[in-house]
Write an enzyme that holds these catalytic residues in place. Structure first.
Site, short mmCIF file in Angstrom:
data_model
loop_
_atom_site.label_atom_id
_atom_site.label_comp_id
_atom_site.label_asym_id
_atom_site.label_seq_id
_atom_site.Cartn_x
_atom_site.Cartn_y
_atom_site.Cartn_z
NE ARG A 156 -13.95 12.30 2.55
CZ ARG A 156 -13.19 11.19 2.50
NH1 ARG A 156 -11.94 11.25 2.93
NH2 ARG A 156 -13.65 10.04 2.05
CE LYS A 172 -2.53 -13.55 5.91
NZ LYS A 172 -1.68 -14.45 5.10
CG HIS A 192 -15.13 -0.26 4.03
ND1 HIS A 192 -14.65 0.47 2.98
CD2 HIS A 192 -14.98 0.53 5.10
CE1 HIS A 192 -14.24 1.64 3.39
NE2 HIS A 192 -14.43 1.70 4.68
CE LYS A 209 -4.20 -1.51 2.39
NZ LYS A 209 -5.06 -1.30 3.58
N GLY A 262 -8.21 5.09 -0.17
CA GLY A 262 -9.32 4.92 -1.11
C GLY A 262 -8.97 3.95 -2.23
NE ARG A 275 -21.44 7.08 -1.86
CZ ARG A 275 -20.18 7.44 -1.65
NH1 ARG A 275 -19.46 7.97 -2.64
NH2 ARG A 275 -19.61 7.25 -0.47
C1 MV4 Z 1 -7.19 -3.85 2.30
C2 MV4 Z 1 -7.89 -4.96 1.74
C3 MV4 Z 1 -7.53 -6.25 2.14
N1 MV4 Z 1 -6.54 -6.44 3.03
N2 MV4 Z 1 -6.19 -4.09 3.19
C4 MV4 Z 1 -9.21 -0.47 -0.35
C5 MV4 Z 1 -9.24 1.02 -0.16
C6 MV4 Z 1 -8.71 1.29 1.16
N3 MV4 Z 1 -9.80 1.73 2.02
C7 MV4 Z 1 -8.14 0.02 1.67
N4 MV4 Z 1 -8.67 -1.02 0.80
C8 MV4 Z 1 -8.44 -2.32 1.07
N5 MV4 Z 1 -7.48 -2.58 1.96
C9 MV4 Z 1 -5.88 -5.35 3.53
N6 MV4 Z 1 -4.88 -5.56 4.40
C10 MV4 Z 1 -8.90 -4.68 0.80
C11 MV4 Z 1 -9.16 -3.38 0.46
C12 MV4 Z 1 -10.21 -3.18 -0.53
C13 MV4 Z 1 -11.40 -2.61 -0.14
C14 MV4 Z 1 -11.57 -2.14 1.15
C15 MV4 Z 1 -12.80 -1.58 1.48
C16 MV4 Z 1 -13.82 -1.51 0.56
C17 MV4 Z 1 -13.65 -1.95 -0.72
C18 MV4 Z 1 -12.43 -2.51 -1.10
C19 MV4 Z 1 -12.23 -2.96 -2.40
C20 MV4 Z 1 -11.04 -3.51 -2.75
C21 MV4 Z 1 -10.01 -3.63 -1.81
#
Ligand code: MV4
Length: 449
Positions: free
Chosen positions: A291, A201, A208, A158, A164, A337
């Protein structure tokens, strides 16, 4: 309290802020690009200033133009809304240098949470559970392979300045790691001017879940429950709801208390959202948004608290509206939305709205700045409006949402309304049984329109 607020945004959130100002008896200044001269918030504001041509960089992101608009109108505070300059710490500092109030968190917290590595270190120090991963950034001098093997594949690379979903690369096995690291670093360098990356990981099928917080800046802070934002497409939230179908009262109270305590400790000011991934009963902090968010109405509908009005009050030195014990989650709320996009290809569909009939009735809210005859410009996001519905239970909320979606008319442009009319009838959605990849898998399985 402020006398006059300049709303440094457009569309539905500009109208939303304007409504809160009017209810507080505060004068309003709308700013707009030449493409938004006919926008609703311009029509309803007490004053308006054209700040430039359509491109955002020349208008809504044009800090000198915004300062000039404050000077011309005598505004004493600026509300940034979401997007644009809402998480720009430098903008908050520049306003302070010009004796203008920024209606948002302290610049130090905006900057802190904007660096995903520092944000995660801070969260961990405050006792918030985080995703297992590298202890800070992973650079060329580090043994990334050893770090990744200690975490356990698959791992996610990352970008520190990402967020986002921008600047993320999955490494399924050790063979993928080096390419994922170099690709993520290069993309981060070009997109954010910062190549710093860190490892986590990779959670396969989490939800979410984000916690809404409100702090008074002096050590008082409360949480206002959660929103489940798992239904996303290409990191764009589509459907958000609260409470999460996956949480029970005990889980909500536990994570809420942990987050509220953390916000008290850093003396957080204003509204904020702490984002988690939730998998097999465990929460994992991923980032914090400093925000007001697009989906804030979901929380307003189930708590009865006007988040934008409180944001303004607290920025002016007011106290928190309620104590934690007075926060009651009442019923269920879902937000859809609705975008001006083709419901199958999601290709933007700007243009003139020829027929517009928003739904109404008990527990039905539309946050939108469009009207019959309005021309949706091609320069900005394609949001037509947010349909937010409340019910005493999730089942009642779904029934009402189904009715409201069937009642809503938007003609002259294509919209994603058909997608929501299908989702609200989909068994997995009715059961609340979905995760962050569910929507893209569902769309992939749909007959191509
Ligand atoms: C992650 C993940 C899986 N494992 N981190 C996407 C945007 C940012 N908010 C972080 N995100 C993610 N982080 C780990 N360690 C999967 C995502 C992710 C995701 C997270 C929330 C909502 C939709 C998503 C779509 C794809 C990947």
């Amino acid at each position: 309290m402020f006398d006059k607020i300049l709303i440094a945004n457009r569309g539905e959130i500009a109208l939303r802020i304007l409504r809160a100002c009017k209810e507080l008896g505060i004068a309003t200044v709308a700013v707009h690009s030449t493409a938004d001269a006919d926008a609703m918030h311009v029509r309803l504001a007490d004053e308006s200033v054209c700040i430039g041509p359509p491109p955002s960089k020349d208008s809504y992101l044009n800090i000198p133009a915004l300062l000039a608009a404050c000077e011309i109108t005598g505004a004493d505070a600026v509300h940034p809304g979401y997007g644009f300059l809402s998480e720009n710490a430098r903008f908050a500092e520049i306003l302070a240098e010009h004796n203008l109030d920024f209606i948002g968190p302290k610049a130090e917290h905006i900057r802190l949470m904007g660096d995903k590595i520092e944000a995660k270190k801070t969260a961990k120090k405050l006792g918030i559970p985080v995703v297992p991963g590298s202890d800070g950034g992973v650079g060329p001098e580090d043994d990334a392979m050893a770090i990744a093997q200690a975490i356990g594949f698959p791992v996610l690379v990352k970008a520190a300045s990402g967020g986002g979903g921008r600047g993320m690369k999955v490494a399924q096995t050790a063979d993928d790691l080096m390419l994922a690291l170099s690709t993520a670093a290069n993309e981060a360098k070009s997109a954010f001017g910062d190549a710093s990356v860190y490892l986590e990981k990779y959670l396969q099928k989490p939800r979410h879940i984000e916690i809404q917080v409100l702090g008074d800046g002096h050590g008082g802070a409360i949480h206002l429950g959660e929103r489940d934002c798992s239904l996303q497409r290409r990191h764009q939230k589509v459907w958000e709801e609260g409470p999460s179908p996956a949480l029970d009262a005990a889980a909500r109270a536990k994570i809420g208390a942990t987050v509220a305590k953390a916000m008290q400790e850093i003396k957080y000011l204003g509204v904020g959202t702490v984002e988690f991934l939730y998998e097999e009963g465990e929460f994992y902090f991923i980032e914090m948004n400093t925000r007001i968010q697009v989906e804030h109405p979901v929380t307003e509908m189930i708590t009865g608290i006007d988040l934008v009005l409180e944001q303004i009050r607290i920025a002016a030195g007011g106290d928190l509206p309620v104590t934690q014990d007075e926060v009651v989650i009442n019923g269920h709320s879902i937000e859809c939305r609705i975008n001006a996009e083709n419901p199958v290809t999601f290709r933007p569909s700007p243009g003139k709205i020829l027929q517009y009939h928003p739904p109404g009735g008990l527990g039905v809210r539309i946050d939108s700045a469009v009207y019959q005859g309005y021309v949706i410009p091609p320069y900005y996001d394609s949001l037509v409006g947010k349909l937010i519905v409340h019910g005493k239970t999730r089942a009642e909320c779904l029934m009402r949402l189904r009715r409201a979606l069937d009642e809503m008319v938007v003609e002259g442009i294509e919209t994603t309304l058909p997608l929501f009319r299908a989702l609200v009838r989909e068994p997995a959605i009715i059961d609340g049984d979905y995760h962050i990849h569910w929507l893209e898998q569902y769309l992939a399985g749909q007959p191509a329109g």
